[in-house]
Structure formats: C-alpha cells, structure tokens
Enzyme design. Structure first.
Site, PDB file in Angstrom:
ATOM      1  N   LYS A   1      23.444  39.435 120.775  1.00  0.00           N
ATOM      2  CA  LYS A   1      22.367  38.526 121.192  1.00  0.00           C
ATOM      3  C   LYS A   1      20.997  39.048 120.769  1.00  0.00           C
ATOM      4  CE  LYS A   1      24.963  35.347 122.992  1.00  0.00           C
ATOM      5  NZ  LYS A   1      24.982  33.972 122.460  1.00  0.00           N
TER       6      LYS A   1
ATOM      7  N   PRO B   1      18.740  32.037 127.213  1.00  0.00           N
ATOM      8  CA  PRO B   1      19.072  31.591 128.567  1.00  0.00           C
ATOM      9  C   PRO B   1      19.408  32.784 129.453  1.00  0.00           C
ATOM     10  CG  PRO B   1      20.438  30.482 126.905  1.00  0.00           C
ATOM     11  CD  PRO B   1      19.774  31.651 126.246  1.00  0.00           C
TER      12      PRO B   1
ATOM     13  N   GLY C   1      30.464  23.934 128.003  1.00  0.00           N
ATOM     14  CA  GLY C   1      29.351  24.766 128.470  1.00  0.00           C
ATOM     15  C   GLY C   1      27.992  24.297 127.997  1.00  0.00           C
TER      16      GLY C   1
ATOM     17  N   TYR D   1      28.047  42.262 123.543  1.00  0.00           N
ATOM     18  CA  TYR D   1      27.337  40.981 123.685  1.00  0.00           C
ATOM     19  C   TYR D   1      25.815  41.174 123.564  1.00  0.00           C
ATOM     20  CZ  TYR D   1      26.350  36.439 125.993  1.00  0.00           C
ATOM     21  OH  TYR D   1      25.924  35.164 126.317  1.00  0.00           O
TER      22      TYR D   1
END
Ligand code: CAA
Length: 241
Positions: free
Chosen positions: A151, A177, A13, A147
């Site tokens: 983050k 991103p 990735g 998540y």
C-alpha cells in the site's frame, strides 16, 4: 459519449461501491474480478454492470483482459486500481507465499493494469488513474508487513507517474481508506478490532464503502485536472498524514 471506467476487484467490497457510484455518475463501467464467479454474477444481475474475469497479478492476463474490455466498451478513461487481498500474520511467522501473494495482487497489479491503459490515455490527452491504498500503507500496521509495503508502494507509484502524466492531462492519485466495513475488515479478530482499532478512530465507527466511492468520483471528474500525485485520506481521523 460517456467516459469509460475500469475498476479492478470491482464486484465486492469497496470496488462494488465504486462501480455503482461511477455508474450513477454517468460512466460506462467495467468491473474486473478474479475469484468469486457467483458473487460476480449476482453483482452483474443487480447492477447491470459488465464483468470481466482476469487475474490482475498476471501481466499477460491483464493485457488480454484490457483488450477485451476496450473492444467491448471502448478505450479506458478512468482506471481504479482497487483489487487487493490480505494475508495478515506477524512477520516472524510470515512465509514467502503470504508475502508474494500480497505484493503480486496489491502492488504488481498496479503496474500490470496501469501499463495497459496509460499510453492510450497520453495519446488521447485525458486519463485518471486512481489507486486504492490504505491508512496502513501510511502508518504501518502490525501483522501487515506485506500489505503495508504494497500500500505504501502504491503511493510512491502515484507520485512518480503523476509527474509523467501531468502534461498530458492524465492525473494519478491515491486514496487511503481507513477501516471500512467490508469482508476484509470483518476478518480481523473481533477482540483486536474492538480493543485495538475502533477506539483509535475518532469518528467512532468503521467507514462505509460508499464513503470511499465518493472520493473516487471526485478524483475521476473532468474538472479534477489540477489534483495529481495526491493521496486522499478517508479514515475517520485515525491517522492524519
Ligand atoms: N494494534 C495493537 N495491538 C494489536 C493489534 C493492533 N492492530 N493487533 C493485534 N494486537 C495485539 C493483540 O491484542 C495481542 O496483544 P495481547 O496479547 O496483549 O492481547 C498481540 O498483538 C498479538 O495478537 P494476537 O494474539 O491476535 O496474535 P496472532 O499472532 O494470533 O495475530 C495479528 C496477530 C495477525 C496481527 C492479528 O492480531 C490481526 O489480524 N490483527 C489485525 C491486523 C489488522 O489490523 N489488519 C487490517 C485488516 S483490514 C485491512 O487491511 C483494510 C485496510 O486497508 C485498513
């Protein structure tokens, strides 16, 4: 002597693209991985980049893993905290395992690895810590309370540690991103991706891993020393923080 960079989750990735871009920019790169031996071996064979297997959610494993890397290729000048997973589900269905797995792998890992390299960076008077956050840490995302929390936490970590590192020439930055064309985004249900996500990306497409990698190379550079505590967005205009 070439500077040494460690990229966590570096064999697939975004991490893979980051490793290749740093190698091409002249760094000696170490790619950490945890799960997929076959992909990691392929990566090593294709790129010539050394791979180091350890679990970033385990502090003791990071201590051992970083020592091994530093013994093999030298002190780490640039750390890219990239390793991350998703366990998407609506909060009313989320169990503790899904919550803890994401917090441990995506956020506690940032402590576990940065804590190994930061003292040496201070002593040597140079360091770059770059954490790959997400647009979903900035704006929140349904189905991603775990998540988004991890983050967003990376951004707080970045701002706090930047203040501690600044006078020792250790910069600490995050990159946020948007939706990048990797396996992680391919796991989003197609209907959701096409109807609820892509229409809200003004550039009209997913990003490429290389478009994130160039942000890393920019922030890692010796002449990027005045940029610290920042979060660089690369999201096709989806969210302007
Ligand atoms: N925005 C708006 N609406 C959304 C949505 C989104 N991102 N995701 C789902 N919905 C809607 C669905 O369309 C559906 O509405 P309708 O019934 O009107 O069609 C409703 O919410 C429920 O969705 P599902 O039927 O899919 O319900 P589910 O329980 O099976 O799954 C889900 C819910 C887990 C949120 C799933 O829809 C999903 O995985 N969504 C995508 C979440 C996402 O964006 N993850 C990002 C992964 S990539 C990544 O994390 C990298 C990065 O940093 C950007």
């Amino acid at each position: 002597m070439a500077r040494v960079a460690l990229v966590t989750g570096g064999t697939r990735g975004i991490g893979r693209a980051v490793c290749i871009a740093l190698r091409d920019a002249g760094y000696t790169v170490a790619a950490n991985y945890h799960g997929n031996d076959e992909e990691a071996e392929n990566f090593k064979e294709k790129t010539g980049i050394d791979i180091f297997k350890f679990d970033v959610s385990d502090f003791a494993a990071c201590e051992k893993g970083v020592k091994e890397i530093e013994g093999a290729i030298g002190p780490i000048d640039v750390l890219v905290n990239n390793a991350g997973i998703t366990r998407d589900t609506m909060f009313h269905r989320m169990d503790a395992e899904s919550w803890n797995a994401v917090i441990n792998t995506n956020l506690n890992s940032v402590f576990n690895v940065s804590n190994q390299v930061f003292p040496g960076m201070r002593e040597r008077g140079f360091g770059r810590i770059i954490s790959i956050s997400s647009v979903n840490g900035q704006k929140g995302q349904m189905g991603q309370t775990n998540y988004s929390t991890a983050k967003a936490g990376m951004i707080g970590f970045t701002k706090a540690l930047a203040q501690e590192g600044a006078f020792k020439n250790v910069t600490v930055n995050a990159i946020a991103p948007g939706y990048i064309g990797t396996e992680m985004v391919q796991a989003v249900p197609e209907k959701v991706l096409n109807e609820k996500i892509l229409p809200f990306i003004p550039v009209g497409r997913l990003g490429e891993p290389e478009e994130v990698a160039r942000c890393v190379v920019f922030l890692a550079a010796d002449d990027a020393g005045f940029i610290t505590g920042s979060t660089l967005s690369a999201n096709g205009g989806q969210y302007m923080a």
